[in-house]
Design a protein around this motif. Structure first.
Motif, mmCIF file in Angstrom:
data_model
loop_
_atom_site.group_PDB
_atom_site.id
_atom_site.type_symbol
_atom_site.label_atom_id
_atom_site.label_comp_id
_atom_site.label_asym_id
_atom_site.label_seq_id
_atom_site.Cartn_x
_atom_site.Cartn_y
_atom_site.Cartn_z
ATOM 1 N N ILE A 152 -8.321 9.102 1.375
ATOM 2 C CA ILE A 152 -7.887 8.208 0.302
ATOM 3 C C ILE A 152 -7.830 6.773 0.791
ATOM 4 C CG2 ILE A 152 -5.984 7.658 -1.265
ATOM 5 C CD1 ILE A 152 -5.362 10.670 -1.346
ATOM 6 N N TYR A 153 -7.358 6.565 2.007
ATOM 7 C CA TYR A 153 -7.300 5.197 2.526
ATOM 8 C C TYR A 153 -8.688 4.622 2.765
ATOM 9 C CZ TYR A 153 -2.371 4.185 2.920
ATOM 10 O OH TYR A 153 -1.077 3.884 2.623
ATOM 11 N N TYR A 154 -9.606 5.425 3.271
ATOM 12 C CA TYR A 154 -10.995 4.952 3.404
ATOM 13 C C TYR A 154 -11.536 4.538 2.031
ATOM 14 C CZ TYR A 154 -12.011 6.416 8.269
ATOM 15 O OH TYR A 154 -12.066 6.534 9.634
ATOM 16 N N GLY A 155 -11.308 5.386 1.033
ATOM 17 C CA GLY A 155 -11.804 5.087 -0.305
ATOM 18 C C GLY A 155 -11.189 3.835 -0.881
ATOM 19 N N ASP A 156 -9.863 3.694 -0.749
ATOM 20 C CA ASP A 156 -9.179 2.500 -1.259
ATOM 21 C C ASP A 156 -9.703 1.235 -0.585
ATOM 22 O OD1 ASP A 156 -7.687 4.116 -2.881
ATOM 23 O OD2 ASP A 156 -5.791 3.853 -1.802
ATOM 24 N N LEU A 157 -9.941 1.320 0.719
ATOM 25 C CA LEU A 157 -10.460 0.157 1.454
ATOM 26 C C LEU A 157 -11.842 -0.227 0.947
ATOM 27 C CD1 LEU A 157 -10.109 -1.859 3.845
ATOM 28 C CD2 LEU A 157 -11.276 -0.163 5.282
ATOM 29 N N LEU A 158 -12.727 0.755 0.783
ATOM 30 C CA LEU A 158 -14.087 0.466 0.321
ATOM 31 C C LEU A 158 -14.087 -0.118 -1.094
ATOM 32 C CD1 LEU A 158 -16.037 3.607 1.623
ATOM 33 C CD2 LEU A 158 -16.194 1.268 2.474
ATOM 34 N N VAL A 159 -13.218 0.391 -1.960
ATOM 35 C CA VAL A 159 -13.133 -0.128 -3.325
ATOM 36 C C VAL A 159 -12.659 -1.577 -3.316
ATOM 37 C CG1 VAL A 159 -11.868 0.064 -5.514
ATOM 38 C CG2 VAL A 159 -12.822 2.109 -4.438
ATOM 39 N N ALA A 160 -11.629 -1.868 -2.519
ATOM 40 C CA ALA A 160 -11.085 -3.229 -2.458
ATOM 41 C C ALA A 160 -12.101 -4.213 -1.879
ATOM 42 C CB ALA A 160 -9.802 -3.242 -1.626
ATOM 43 N N GLY A 258 -4.990 0.763 -5.419
ATOM 44 C CA GLY A 258 -5.479 1.944 -4.722
ATOM 45 C C GLY A 258 -4.848 3.247 -5.183
ATOM 46 N N LEU A 259 -5.590 4.327 -4.979
ATOM 47 C CA LEU A 259 -5.128 5.669 -5.325
ATOM 48 C C LEU A 259 -3.946 6.085 -4.446
ATOM 49 C CD1 LEU A 259 -5.615 8.225 -7.019
ATOM 50 C CD2 LEU A 259 -7.311 8.929 -5.317
ATOM 51 N N MET A 260 -3.870 5.537 -3.230
ATOM 52 C CA MET A 260 -2.780 5.914 -2.334
ATOM 53 C C MET A 260 -1.430 5.497 -2.888
ATOM 54 S SD MET A 260 -1.733 7.506 0.242
ATOM 55 C CE MET A 260 -3.176 7.915 1.207
ATOM 56 N N GLY A 261 -1.385 4.443 -3.697
ATOM 57 C CA GLY A 261 -0.120 4.046 -4.310
ATOM 58 C C GLY A 261 0.462 5.153 -5.163
ATOM 59 N N PHE A 262 -0.399 5.867 -5.891
ATOM 60 C CA PHE A 262 0.074 6.981 -6.716
ATOM 61 C C PHE A 262 0.532 8.141 -5.841
ATOM 62 C CE2 PHE A 262 -0.537 10.831 -9.301
ATOM 63 C CZ PHE A 262 0.226 10.498 -10.409
ATOM 64 N N LEU A 291 6.766 9.257 3.733
ATOM 65 C CA LEU A 291 6.305 7.873 3.587
ATOM 66 C C LEU A 291 6.200 7.179 4.940
ATOM 67 C CD1 LEU A 291 8.330 6.788 0.421
ATOM 68 C CD2 LEU A 291 5.879 7.227 0.569
ATOM 69 N N LYS A 292 7.077 7.526 5.871
ATOM 70 C CA LYS A 292 7.019 6.925 7.217
ATOM 71 C C LYS A 292 5.696 7.250 7.887
ATOM 72 C CE LYS A 292 9.065 4.662 10.559
ATOM 73 N NZ LYS A 292 9.420 3.233 10.391
ATOM 74 N N TYR A 293 5.223 8.497 7.698
ATOM 75 C CA TYR A 293 3.931 8.876 8.278
ATOM 76 C C TYR A 293 2.790 8.089 7.624
ATOM 77 C CZ TYR A 293 -0.290 11.527 9.246
ATOM 78 O OH TYR A 293 -1.572 11.876 9.615
ATOM 79 N N ILE A 294 2.847 7.959 6.305
ATOM 80 C CA ILE A 294 1.784 7.273 5.578
ATOM 81 C C ILE A 294 1.749 5.791 5.910
ATOM 82 C CG2 ILE A 294 0.952 6.672 3.262
ATOM 83 C CD1 ILE A 294 2.122 9.287 2.241
ATOM 84 N N GLU A 295 2.913 5.203 6.199
ATOM 85 C CA GLU A 295 3.000 3.754 6.401
ATOM 86 C C GLU A 295 2.152 3.257 7.553
ATOM 87 O OE1 GLU A 295 7.134 2.977 6.743
ATOM 88 O OE2 GLU A 295 7.475 2.967 4.571
ATOM 89 N N GLY A 296 1.859 4.119 8.530
ATOM 90 C CA GLY A 296 1.027 3.692 9.640
ATOM 91 C C GLY A 296 -0.358 3.290 9.168
ATOM 92 N N MET A 297 -1.002 4.145 8.357
ATOM 93 C CA MET A 297 -2.337 3.832 7.834
ATOM 94 C C MET A 297 -2.271 2.710 6.793
ATOM 95 S SD MET A 297 -4.405 7.442 7.520
ATOM 96 C CE MET A 297 -3.057 8.404 6.853
ATOM 97 N N GLU A 298 -1.175 2.689 6.005
ATOM 98 C CA GLU A 298 -1.013 1.633 5.003
ATOM 99 C C GLU A 298 -0.962 0.262 5.678
ATOM 100 O OE1 GLU A 298 2.046 0.995 1.362
ATOM 101 O OE2 GLU A 298 2.946 1.000 3.368
#
Length: 448
Positions: A152-160, A258-262, A291-298
């Motif tokens: 999801i993060y790869y996708g969000d980055l490419l879209v942005a 991004g989709l990751m926000g949802f 959320l703490k785990y996700i925040e690293g990639m965010e």
């Protein structure tokens, strides 16, 4: 009355069945399909669109049902009737949020539609994180979950990156080609079980951003448009009549949160529910750990975008703060408070022209989207928000004309800002003056 039973997707079907995936977010779901392939599933991301999809949905689902359900079910039925697939060895996958939104029940509507349409043997796989459909044959393991988050993060980055490069590119098509190149590369990594660990993501994201930043651009001022709304019509070209393409054709820069926000919103809500209505220590704090785990990639994605001169979204924890005094955090059916927060974030970031895409009759969107527009305008007078209904009876021409009215206001405001920044010039006597922006704003607000 005999209870209807439906076929389940069993672990043995992993080797014998092809899974069809509805195409909601084209970029993110393309990499998601690669994750499933790597996990040993045979799958295909559906690309069939057109009026026939909606007509099939209307034929087999009640017309009071959400528009996204009509389209997803119609897309599945259209694919099954195409003759391309062995119906005895084909399965379907659909997400379940587990919340109060009707989307949690789409899977039951789909199964009933399959029986009605003459495909009772086709099993349906549930992709969910809330324990629904425990016997679906599609276990959600920790490694698979980590891969899905990276995807999801790869996708969000490419879209942005594409959205902020394409409107300004010197050579037309350069940003699209760059996105396709990296999509192929990332999918290749995933199929080899590479590219998804924290270290690999940390190495790959800066390279991707630098590649886009190297595309020659001419940064002329553009009208900036944000897109928010119900998750399916927000992202799906089938659901929103290819809204992003239309906005690009109007010479706009588009910001699609991004989709990751949802995903973070869905992870945050269980603990918020426990805090509001009571719960155990674990229930109150489990969201914070996730959320703490996700925040690293965010954090990595945000820094990568900023370091290469691109606009970056707010961290999720900062997004939460934007709701203070505006909407309650207990408002979490469907897109809930996140929809309001995304509109505020876009306005504050300079994307004050906003399309709020909503299925007609979607109560959460009418409350948290359309219902919050006046409040947001009160707080941020520059907000130029237009809610657009998507429904089988809504015409594309009407939708695009309403958006064009919003863009007319945006263009005049942009011209005024440019004129204010440039040295004042005395207009020639008798020269025609443009109509005041306020009149057009009043017309746009009246249309809402």
């Amino acid at each position: 009355m005999e209870l209807q039973t439906y076929p389940k997707f069993t672990p043995e079907m992993k080797k014998t069945h092809k899974i069809l995936i509805p195409n909601m977010a084209p970029v993110q779901f393309r990499i998601l399909a690669a994750v499933m392939e790597q996990a040993g599933y045979t799958c295909e991301l559906l690309e069939n669109c057109g009026s026939g999809v909606c007509e099939l949905g209307l034929k087999y689902v009640h017309n009071d049902t959400c528009y996204p359900a009509l389209l997803v079910i119609g897309q599945f039925l259209d694919a099954l009737g195409s003759g391309k697939y062995d119906l005895d060895h084909t399965a379907l996958i659909i997400t379940q949020t587990g919340g109060g939104c009707r989307a949690s029940n789409y899977i039951h509507l789909l199964r009933k539609a399959l029986v009605k349409a003459g495909y009772p043997q086709v099993p349906v796989v549930s992709l969910n994180f809330s324990g629904l459909e425990k016997d679906s044959g599609f276990p959600m393991t920790v490694p698979l979950l980590r891969k899905l988050l990276a995807v999801i993060y790869y996708g969000d980055l490419l879209v942005a990156l594409r959205a902020q490069t394409e409107p300004y590119e010197v050579e037309k098509g350069a940003a699209e080609r760059c996105q396709e190149k990296w999509l192929d590369t990332i999918c290749g990594w995933i199929l080899q079980d590479k590219g998804w660990s924290n270290g690999e993501v940390k190495s790959a994201m800066p390279r991707i951003a630098r590649d886009f930043a190297a595309i020659p651009v001419r940064r002329t001022p553009k009208v900036k448009v944000g897109v928010v709304g119900e998750i399916y019509v927000k992202y799906s070209p089938l659901g929103n009549n290819d809204l992003e393409r239309f906005l690009r054709s109007q010479d706009c820069e588009v910001n699609l949160p991004g989709l990751m926000g949802f995903v973070q919103y869905c992870a945050y809500n269980p603990s918020e529910t426990a805090r509001l209505y009571g719960g155990t220590f674990l229930e109150k704090h489990v969201s914070g750990w996730i959320l703490k785990y996700i925040e690293g990639m965010e954090s990595l994605m945000i820094h990568v975008l900023k370091d290469n001169g691109y606009h970056a979204p707010l961290p999720f924890r900062e997004l939460i703060k934007l709701t203070d005094g505006v909407i309650g955090m207990g408002d979490k059916m469907g897109e809930g408070w996140l929809l309001t927060a995304e509109m505020i974030e876009l306005v504050r970031a300079g994307y004050e022209n906003i399309v709020c895409a909503q299925p007609f009759g979607c109560l959460p969107n009418h409350i948290c989207g359309k219902g919050m527009i006046n409040k947001i305008r009160e707080l941020y007078p520059q907000a130029n928000i237009t809610p657009i209904d998507y429904d089988p009876s809504a015409t594309r021409v009407n939708q695009e004309n309403r958006i064009k009215l919003m863009l007319a206001v945006g263009r005049e405001r942009l011209a005024e800002r440019q004129a204010a920044a440039a040295p004042a010039e005395r207009p020639e006597r008798g020269a025609e003056r443009p109509a005041p922006v306020k009149r057009r704003e009043e017309a746009a607000h009246a249309a809402v």
